[in-house]
Each structure stands twice: as structure tokens, then as C-alpha cells.
Design a protein around this motif. Structure first.
Motif: not given
Length: 196
Positions: A98-99, A159-160, A164-165, A167, A193-194, A196
Motif C-alpha cells: 500500500s505504501y 502503519l507507522h 505512514f504518518s 495517522i 487513516e494515514a 504517505k
């Protein structure tokens, strides 16, 4: 471009809708759904969905394996009630892909059962029923059972860990994800939600 993984029978216009359901393959063979239904292996509801062309709007994608999409392909990625069905290593692989496939500034929105809400309903005298619901243990297919559960902290950490950021916990049909008002369909969920 926008990617909706785990779309099953809820494909949305304006999105690339994907799933691992065998209905994707059945829908590509004319008349096969009717045969499977006649053999008693498909419900009336699924047959109607095939007749309406629902599954022809869905592409096959196993999100735990490398994706065929190029890096930076998508503005947004959406998924509802898929992550809990993935083993943890599969969920990590999915988030890495995803990222990779999101554009810089793109958003991912995930909705999952809320682990904290499940735990708050636990009663020792009803532990069997609680555990069956928690793991979806009555499902006959392993892919339909729950393999992992998340609260906001654990999903944020995952996520992190892949980059991802920003978040954030969101509300039903609210957030930064495009079309969120038509994409969300499970109000009693954890929405995260997060960026990129």
C-alpha cells in the motif's frame, strides 16, 4: 487512481475494486454461476449478484503478495473489514505494498472491528460465544476467519512501522479519504487513516 481492496460484492464506481473471492473467476465464465447455484453450492443472493454483473466489476488481488501496480500509482486506498482476516505477516506485506503504491500525500483508510470494543463485551460466563464471534470461528473457510484484531494503538503502530504518518482515528463516513461517504458500510468499526 484509487484502489479498493476486499471489495467483495460492494464494488464502487471510480475505484479499482479487488478481492480474492472465487466469485471473481466464476463471473468470467458464462453460465457457471447458474450451474453452481443449481448444484446447491451458491446462494440465491450470490446468483442474483452474478446476474447483475457485480463480480465482473472486481479484479483478483491477493493483498498479501506483491501487487502488480506500479509505485506511486494511487491517490487513495480503501479497505473495510479485510485486515482482521489476514495473518500478521500478510497484513504487514499488504501495508508495505500500500505504501509503495500510494503517491506521496496519498491516503489509506482502513476499517476493522475494534478490539477494545470486543474486549469490553467479554463476560466469563459467555466466553465460548464471545470467542466464536471474536475469531469468526463458525466460518467454514479459513480466509473468512479472524486471524488478528486491532485497536487504534496497534493498527497505528503497524502503519507507522512501514512509513505512514499523520495517522488519525476517524468517524463513520468522515475523513480525508475520497468518497468516504459511499465507501464506508460498517458503522460499528474502528476507522483509521494515514498519509504517505
Amino acid at each position: 487512481m484509487r484502489l479498493h481492496f476486499g471489495a467483495f460484492n460492494c464494488p464502487r464506481e471510480g475505484w479499482i475494486n479487488t478481492d480474492v473471492t472465487p466469485h471473481v473467476h466464476i463471473s468470467r465464465i458464462p453460465g457457471l454461476a447458474r450451474v453452481i447455484h443449481a448444484l446447491g453450492k451458491m446462494s440465491d443472493q450470490r446468483l442474483v449478484e452474478h446476474q447483475r454483473g457485480v463480480f465482473r466489476k472486481v479484479e483478483y488481488l491477493d493483498v498479501t503478495k506483491p501487487w502488480r501496480y506500479g509505485s506511486g500509482s494511487f491517490d487513495a486506498i480503501f479497505s473495510s473489514h479485510v485486515f482482521e482476516h489476514l495473518p500478521l505477516h500478510g497484513a504487514r506485506n499488504c501495508l508495505k505494498e500500500s505504501y509503495r503504491c500510494l503517491k506521496t500525500g496519498g491516503v489509506i483508510r482502513l476499517s476493522v472491528p475494534d478490539l477494545d470494543a470486543y474486549i469490553s463485551r467479554y463476560l466469563p460466563e459467555h466466553s465460548l460465544d464471545w470467542a466464536i464471534g471474536f475469531f469468526e470461528a463458525n466460518e467454514t473457510s479459513e480466509k473468512n476467519m479472524h486471524h488478528f484484531m486491532y485497536n487504534f494503538d496497534s493498527l497505528s503502530a503497524l502503519l507507522h512501522s512501514v512509513g505512514f504518518s499523520s495517522i488519525q482515528r476517524q468517524h463513520y463516513k468522515q475523513g480525508r479519504c475520497p468518497d468516504v461517504e459511499k465507501m464506508d458500510n460498517r458503522p460499528d468499526s474502528l476507522f483509521v487513516e494515514a498519509i504517505k
